[in-house]
Design a protein around this motif. Structure first.
Motif, short mmCIF file in Angstrom:
data_model
loop_
_atom_site.label_atom_id
_atom_site.label_comp_id
_atom_site.label_asym_id
_atom_site.label_seq_id
_atom_site.Cartn_x
_atom_site.Cartn_y
_atom_site.Cartn_z
N PRO A 73 34.87 -26.99 30.71
CA PRO A 73 34.99 -28.06 31.70
C PRO A 73 36.43 -28.57 31.87
CG PRO A 73 33.78 -28.82 29.75
CD PRO A 73 33.96 -27.35 29.59
N LEU A 74 37.22 -28.51 30.79
CA LEU A 74 38.62 -28.97 30.90
C LEU A 74 39.39 -28.07 31.85
CD1 LEU A 74 39.32 -29.67 27.12
CD2 LEU A 74 39.14 -31.39 28.93
N VAL A 75 39.24 -26.75 31.63
CA VAL A 75 39.97 -25.78 32.47
C VAL A 75 39.48 -25.85 33.91
CG1 VAL A 75 40.40 -23.31 32.80
CG2 VAL A 75 40.54 -24.29 30.51
N LYS A 76 38.19 -26.15 34.08
CA LYS A 76 37.64 -26.26 35.44
C LYS A 76 37.96 -27.60 36.10
CE LYS A 76 33.79 -23.02 35.07
NZ LYS A 76 32.38 -22.89 34.65
N GLY A 77 38.57 -28.51 35.35
CA GLY A 77 39.07 -29.74 35.97
C GLY A 77 38.15 -30.94 35.92
N ILE A 78 37.36 -31.06 34.86
CA ILE A 78 36.46 -32.22 34.79
C ILE A 78 37.23 -33.55 34.73
CG2 ILE A 78 36.13 -32.27 32.26
CD1 ILE A 78 33.13 -32.93 32.97
N VAL A 79 38.37 -33.52 34.06
CA VAL A 79 39.14 -34.76 33.91
C VAL A 79 39.71 -35.18 35.28
CG1 VAL A 79 41.14 -35.82 32.77
CG2 VAL A 79 39.61 -34.30 31.48
#
Ligand code: AMP
Ligand code: GLY
Length: 428
Positions: A73-79
């Motif tokens: 999720p981090l790499v996919k941009g959840i933040v």
């Protein structure tokens, strides 16, 4: 404070276990969690890759602090997604945005980043489908063995160590032409093989200040004496006896400081964990990889040694106030042994009943792939449990962890019996 952890592994159970000990923790949620987290928190049955469902959970449960466990999720941009929600402006998040997560999401990005900032790493060159011929020629004169890394996320399977030029050339062609790793392999980093001993150092940063957490060594291969295929991790030990003060000072000066300065210079706002995979070569640190998160099973030995209130530590990270805290570390040694399903890391069955967990004493059984079903705990993944023991000596910690690993039962159980034994020769 209401806290949500994203993930379902041993790492997330360890986070939950540590956060639940804090008087500052009011309501704790894990999405999706496992049979271990459900004993100390409330599991939310959503996918952490469903950003909308995560945002809605944050709203429904009035979450103040979110900790993102896994890299996907981090790499996919959840933040980035959550920060774009105007009504969630007050949400504290531990985890980098998509740009920062590129340190893990792209081997080429992280290599270029290290080069730009003078961070010691293996010499390398990157190739794409367009430059395949050039790559094949480049391999002709490369020293052996040759390390080939698929650029993108490949769940720990994107690194091939080729023993011959022909093997390296076939691998490069498969990766770039044959799409062996899908889009993850559309670019390949070819690098020099580093001969040394491996360990990992974990950094917590609020974007400006940082804390170095206890280091760890993990055991990646399925078989004893580091044989057989790679896994997600079969065990871990902290501290790492060969990482003495002199070496750790070099890591801080030559790797940690330039990494954080580099992120700042490139205007990458990074609040979260940086996992630095290192090779110690002739006493010098070289970076093998960065991960944008904590390691699993390393978390299961690092967190038990941290004596701070973990809610305070996480809040300070999200608030940019890490300078106000000091990290207290237990001098004890922590060892974790991972119990895995029969057949892992290949095909394995799930749904096997786990017994004898209630008999364990003086260890912590972190759940990884487990599910609570009809009042029982059943296996639900390749890595099932990580059993952590702490003791005043490496030898005793190993013994306690191994005894507990032997005691727990489920059909097909496998575990390595040599976790930490290679380090005994360095111990006092
Ligand atoms: P990674 O997926 O980057 O963690 O790489 C997987 C494993 O491959 C590492 O844990 C190392 O054991 C090994 N490895 C990666 N890069 C190198 C290198 N340049 N030299 C030697 N071993 C390496
Ligand atoms: N144990 C290695 C990792 O978490 O990537």
């Amino acid at each position: 404070m209401n806290i949500l952890i994203l993930g379902s592994g041993g790492r997330e159970h360890a986070f939950a276990w540590k956060l639940a000990q804090s008087p500052l923790c009011d309501n704790l949620f894990v999405a999706p969690g496992n049979a271990g987290t459900t004993q100390i928190a409330t599991n939310i049955p959503i996918s952490y890759n469903d950003f909308l469902a995560v945002a809605n959970t944050v709203r429904d449960k009035k979450i103040d602090l979110l900790i993102v466990g896994p890299e996907e999720p981090l790499v996919k941009g959840i933040v980035d997604f959550l920060r774009q929600q105007p009504d969630l402006a007050d949400l504290r998040i531990v985890g980098p945005d998509a740009e920062g997560a590129q340190l893990e999401g792209s081997k080429d990005f992280s290599k270029q980043f290290m080069l730009r900032h003078g961070i010691p790493t293996a010499a390398s060159k990157s190739f794409t489908a367009e430059t395949l011929q050039e790559g094949l020629a480049y391999l002709e004169s490369h020293s052996l063995p040759i390390v080939l890394k698929a650029d993108g996320l490949a769940a720990g399977k994107g690194v091939i160590i080729a023993e011959s030029v022909v093997e390296a050339q076939t691998t490069l062609s498969d990766m770039l032409d044959g799409q062996k790793f899908g889009v993850a392999g559309s670019k390949v980093v070819v690098e020099q093989f580093l001969r040394g001993i491996e360990l990992s150092v974990f950094v917590l940063t609020d974007g400006e200040n940082y804390k170095i957490l206890p280091e760890a060594k993990d055991y990646k291969r399925i078989g004893e004496a580091d044989t057989g295929p790679n896994t997600g991790g079969m065990g871990a030990v902290s501290p790492v006896v060969f990482a003495n003060q002199t070496f750790l000072k070099k890591v801080e000066d030559k790797v940690v400081k330039p990494t954080l300065l580099g992120l700042q210079q490139e205007n990458i706002r990074y609040q979260g964990f940086i996992f630095v995979g290192l090779m110690k070569v002739n006493g010098e640190p070289f970076v093998i990889e960065y991960n944008a998160r904590m390691g699993d099973p390393e978390t299961e030995v690092v967190l038990p040694r941290i004596q701070n209130d973990f809610v305070q530590l996480m809040t300070a990270t999200a608030d940019g106030e890490l300078d106000k805290l000091s990290v207290q570390v237990s001098p004890q040694t922590a060892v974790t042994t991972v119990l895995v399903s029969g057949g892992y890391p290949g095909d394995y069955q799930t749904g096997k009943t786990i017994t004898e967990l209630e008999r364990l004493e003086d260890v912590t059984a972190f759940h990884a792939g487990t599910l609570a079903k009809n009042g029982q705990v059943v296996t639900n993944g390749g890595r099932v449990l990580a059993i952590t023991a702490q003791a005043n000596s490496l030898e005793n910690a190993v013994r306690k962890s191994q005894e507990a690993a032997r005691m727990v039962q489920f059909d097909g159980k496998q575990y390595r019996k040599d976790i930490g034994l290679d380090l005994l020769r360095y111990a006092d």
